[in-house]
Design a protein around this motif. Sequence first.
Motif, PDB file in Angstrom:
ATOM      1  N   ILE A 246      94.561 -66.336 -89.543  1.00 52.19           N
ATOM      2  CA  ILE A 246      94.857 -67.768 -89.659  1.00 52.19           C
ATOM      3  C   ILE A 246      95.934 -68.029 -90.700  1.00 52.19           C
ATOM      4  CG2 ILE A 246      93.870 -70.010 -90.307  1.00 52.19           C
ATOM      5  CD1 ILE A 246      91.225 -69.093 -89.136  1.00 52.19           C
ATOM      6  N   SER A 247      95.892 -67.300 -91.811  1.00 49.30           N
ATOM      7  CA  SER A 247      96.838 -67.561 -92.897  1.00 49.30           C
ATOM      8  C   SER A 247      98.234 -67.015 -92.610  1.00 49.30           C
ATOM      9  CB  SER A 247      96.309 -66.949 -94.195  1.00 49.30           C
ATOM     10  OG  SER A 247      96.204 -65.532 -94.078  1.00 49.30           O
TER      11      SER A 247
ATOM     12  N   ALA B 220      88.705 -72.146 -89.473  1.00 49.85           N
ATOM     13  CA  ALA B 220      88.420 -72.052 -90.903  1.00 49.85           C
ATOM     14  C   ALA B 220      87.240 -72.914 -91.337  1.00 49.85           C
ATOM     15  CB  ALA B 220      89.650 -72.461 -91.716  1.00 49.85           C
TER      16      ALA B 220
ATOM     17  N   SER C 153      93.590 -73.713 -86.767  1.00 51.85           N
ATOM     18  CA  SER C 153      93.271 -73.321 -88.151  1.00 51.85           C
ATOM     19  C   SER C 153      92.055 -74.065 -88.681  1.00 51.85           C
ATOM     20  CB  SER C 153      94.478 -73.556 -89.054  1.00 51.85           C
ATOM     21  OG  SER C 153      94.825 -74.926 -89.090  1.00 51.85           O
TER      22      SER C 153
ATOM     23  N   VAL D 181      95.170 -70.518 -97.688  1.00 52.71           N
ATOM     24  CA  VAL D 181      94.425 -70.476 -96.431  1.00 52.71           C
ATOM     25  C   VAL D 181      93.550 -69.229 -96.358  1.00 52.71           C
ATOM     26  CG1 VAL D 181      94.637 -70.430 -93.927  1.00 52.71           C
ATOM     27  CG2 VAL D 181      96.225 -71.819 -95.279  1.00 52.71           C
TER      28      VAL D 181
ATOM     29  N   TYR E 163      98.652 -75.579 -84.336  1.00 44.31           N
ATOM     30  CA  TYR E 163      98.157 -74.752 -85.438  1.00 44.31           C
ATOM     31  C   TYR E 163      97.069 -75.476 -86.217  1.00 44.31           C
ATOM     32  CZ  TYR E 163      97.961 -72.146 -89.804  1.00 44.31           C
ATOM     33  OH  TYR E 163      97.516 -71.441 -90.901  1.00 44.31           O
TER      34      TYR E 163
ATOM     35  N   THR F 160      89.498 -69.801 -96.515  1.00 42.67           N
ATOM     36  CA  THR F 160      88.831 -69.465 -95.257  1.00 42.67           C
ATOM     37  C   THR F 160      87.833 -68.332 -95.448  1.00 42.67           C
ATOM     38  OG1 THR F 160      90.824 -70.132 -94.050  1.00 42.67           O
ATOM     39  CG2 THR F 160      89.204 -68.820 -92.857  1.00 42.67           C
TER      40      THR F 160
END
Length: 371
Positions: free
Chosen positions: A187-188, A222, A218, A137, A214, A141
Amino acid sequence: MAESLSPCAPRGQCQANMGANASSSNMDANASSAASALVGGSSWRGREPFSIFTVLILTLLVLLTIATFLWNLLVLATILRVKAFHRVPHNLVASTAVSDVLVAALVMPLSLVKELSAGRRWRLGRELCLVWVCFDVLCCTASIWNVTAIALDRYWSITRHLEYTLLTRRRISNVMIALTWALSAAISLAPLFGWGESYSPEQERCQVSQEPSYTIVSTGGAFYLPLCVVLFVYWKIYKAAKFRIGGRKRNAVVPLPEAAQVKEASQEPQMVFTARHAAITFQTDGETWREQKEKKAALMVGILIGVFVLCWIPFFTTELISPLCSCNIPPVWKSIFLWLGYSNSFFNPLIYTAFNKNYNNAFKNLFVKQR
């Protein structure tokens, strides 16, 4: 006497009993082997030989991983060695290359291991699963937002080239790089603090958290937000280019086909000023150096955005729809969409170096010096 004391006195009866025992032992052995095959069926399927098509696909994925790593590493080495590249916009290109190198080095190999396992199950433990998903992620991203930053930089340099000075450009690009990696990290790392679960030990499944809230945040942060930004940017670049072409045509003065006479009206004898076939233009008919540069930058941004959308939109569409509607998407299609997104890390350096002759010359000088 010995025969009378034997439990099977008649010899034929003894041989029959021995045959029955042997057959029953064989049946027990067959049953146990069948049971072990049912219990460990996945391991047996994992040992089956691959088909030719599967071997070709795996070979292509390995080559894609190696080429992505080497090509982005070459871009990074060139930027570090050439002092002329230690400025904007090459710092944005370097940030993109770093994220793409990490995708090729940390994400794609483990994803390939997962593809090779039977049933695409994760057999490497929970800790490595969390690390893999986190880097997946983070790097993907960051790669997407770096592409967005490059598009924004090109847009401001085209539409505001008088205000967008070198100092301003350096400051804004550094801020964009910092925001890119900060947002990607947020986000990750969110699933590590309890926002959903990435690993299922019962099903041996390792994937991005499928928590609906989520998933919305996300995928929006992203992909869908940077998608809106790059589409808006390219639309503005197209409008600016169209406006400039139209303005250049309106500012051009057509050469006079006949003699133009200018008379000075006075009581004295007339003085005639004649200019035959004079061509007065405010701008040349051909494109100027800045217009050619802006046109090339607009084309590069268009191709970069187009490839970015084609590579990632199938994955993020299924990633958003699947948890919300509880749709069961075949694993094969999930793998195809995922690796199509990974391939964007391979195309990025090809695109922004193909439109810059300085990179091509730097590559040649780099190899010549090494020889």
